[in-house]
Write an enzyme that holds these catalytic residues in place. Structure first.
Site, PDB file in Angstrom:
ATOM      1  N   HIS A 184      -3.390 -65.132 106.073  1.00  0.00           N
ATOM      2  CA  HIS A 184      -4.333 -65.663 105.090  1.00  0.00           C
ATOM      3  C   HIS A 184      -4.423 -67.183 105.180  1.00  0.00           C
ATOM      4  O   HIS A 184      -5.502 -67.761 105.056  1.00  0.00           O
ATOM      5  CB  HIS A 184      -3.902 -65.268 103.678  1.00  0.00           C
TER       6      HIS A 184
ATOM      7  N   ASP B 135      -9.869 -67.830  98.725  1.00  0.00           N
ATOM      8  CA  ASP B 135      -9.857 -66.730  99.675  1.00  0.00           C
ATOM      9  C   ASP B 135      -9.968 -65.405  98.929  1.00  0.00           C
ATOM     10  O   ASP B 135     -10.116 -65.367  97.699  1.00  0.00           O
ATOM     11  CB  ASP B 135      -8.631 -66.799 100.598  1.00  0.00           C
TER      12      ASP B 135
END
Length: 473
Positions: free
Chosen positions: A19, A115
């Site tokens: 991520h 995100d």
């Protein structure tokens, strides 16, 4: 949508190397376009590789990086909670600290980008009266599924994996039962509710940045822009395909010299690289079958090996990648007796972690046996390397289906790796197909075309360059 001449972009990354890396790389893209960039990272505090990446990135002085300590969530979640649940809860509980940290910045932000797991933090943008975006660092088909999940939640009564005809997603190929992603595979699991919450929150955003490019997924991107297809969804935000955003190559570490000296001696496109990403682990039985399959194939290989999984975990190193102290300690005990000696002239074993981008870039590498994380897929495409798709967890089954069925640049095992043991004979066959067969030759041709289209997407008038320029306007 954002004036770059005075823009200060604040980015929020959830923990985990898979991520963090794409968020950092997006920050670099924005910085080169005159944005001031501040990246907030919710650290796992348990991964040496994650810490090293943050330290290395910070040394570039391109963007300000602020590490937010993870809140204590031990009293909120079950000790055996999935990675998806742990990250989603962690990011939600970070909201007060994140809001305070933004308030303390020396210059106010003009845009917020979170995100996938940071969608609960979108509301913070409303406090500062600034535009808000979600950066989904994977492909458009996954975006479509996530947006459509609230509709599926109401229209499908049983488990999604029991739908024999697959899951309908507007404008996309159906998601087959065997490819239903882990986070939505069991509706009674908390990770399903967390995934549903993400699907509900994303339409709050003003736009979605996606790590794909127009030429890679034209039909799916067109479907996402056709609002007539999305009845039941409150809003489909504007879509900005800004990929491929991948980690650039860097000088190799001195302690990896032996690996590249070995690669230099191998014929062009003769080596199969094997890695299961920053989190993936195999069972001991599967490791042994993979070893025998590689040995039977007689093809050259580099294999990044980790200790076998405990219980049935397939993401066991997600929060601990890079923590190995002694690279080769106990390595032989997890492999068939005599395997290292028998394959010493054709194979190379690396423990825990390897410089993947640099390996894939090397001319001797001709194939990649991958867990199908999207970062790894993009790195493979960017270097023109076809794949063996070996999904383990999260959305990787969906990624594998995309590679094999739509893009046609990967071989998939008939035995589902997350359900059973892929045997040595099947592994041998897949390696031979990819590395020496006509089908593999055709896949390498197609992936080289995709490599070229990805490079063109970031040219001056390329599709991704235009998409990012549109985001900035």
């Amino acid at each position: 949508m954002v004036d770059s001449s005075k823009a200060h972009a604040v980015l929020l990354s959830s923990p985990g190397l898979g991520h963090l890396t794409p968020v950092l790389e997006l920050g670099k893209r924005l910085r080169t376009l005159n944005f001031k960039v501040t990246i907030f990272v919710v650290s796992s505090r348990t991964s040496a590789a994650e810490s090293q990446v943050i330290e290395s990135f910070t040394s570039l002085n391109l963007c300000e990086v602020i590490v937010l300590p993870p809140p204590d969530i031990s009293h909120i979640i079950d000790p055996d909670a999935t990675v998806v649940t742990r990250i989603a809860v962690l990011m939600r509980e970070t909201r007060p600290a994140f809001s305070s940290a933004i308030s303390a910045l020396s210059s106010p932000p003009t845009v917020l980008i979170v995100d996938l797991f940071g969608t609960d933090n979108l509301e913070i943008a409303d406090e500062f009266k600034i535009p808000k975006f979600v950066y989904i660092a994977t492909h458009a088909w996954f975006v479509a599924l996530t947006l459509y999940l609230p509709v599926l939640h109401e229209s499908v009564k049983g488990e999604y994996g029991d739908e024999k005809n697959g899951l309908f997603i507007p404008g996309c190929m159906p998601l087959q039962p065997e490819d239903v992603i882990d986070p939505i595979s069991c509706r009674s699991d908390q990770q399903y509710l967390e995934s549903l919450n993400i699907g509900i929150k994303i339409p709050m955003a003003d736009g979605i940045l996606v790590n794909t490019w127009e030429e890679l997924q034209p039909a799916t991107l067109a479907a996402l822009r056709d609002h007539k297809l999305w009845s039941g969804i409150s809003k489909v935000p504007m879509i900005f395909p800004v990929g491929p955003i991948v980690t650039p190559t860097s000088p190799t570490d001195s302690n990896k010299t032996e690996l590249f000296e070995w690669l230099e001696k191998q014929p062009i496109e003769s080596v199969l690289y094997i890695s299961f990403g920053s989190g993936g682990v195999l069972s001991n039985e599967q490791m042994i079958e993979l070893a025998y399959g590689l040995e039977l194939s007689q093809h050259r290989f580099i294999w990044v090996v980790r200790p076998p999984a405990e219980k049935k975990s397939r993401d066991g190193s997600f929060f601990t990648v890079g923590n190995s102290i002694n690279a080769n300690e106990g390595l032989a005990s997890n492999l068939p007796e005599g395997f290292l000696d028998r394959t010493k002239n054709v194979g190379l074993i690396v423990s825990d972690w390897a410089p993947q981008v640099e390996i894939l870039r090397h001319q001797s590498v001709g194939g990649f046996l991958s867990h199908c994380g999207w970062n790894s897929i993009l790195e493979s495409i960017a270097n023109g390397v076809a794949l063996i798709a070996w999904p383990l967890y999260a959305e990787q089954k969906m990624n594998g289906a995309l590679l094999a069925e739509e893009l046609r640049i990967a071989v998939r095992p008939k035995t589902l790796p997350w359900k059973g043991i892929v045997g040595r004979e099947e592994i041998k066959m897949m390696v031979e197909t990819l590395m020496a067969g006509e089908e593999g030759h055709a896949m390498r041709g197609r992936v080289k075309e995709l490599k070229s289209s990805g490079e063109s997407a970031w040219n001056h008038n390329g599709s991704s360059a235009k998409a990012l320029a549109q985001f900035m306007c």
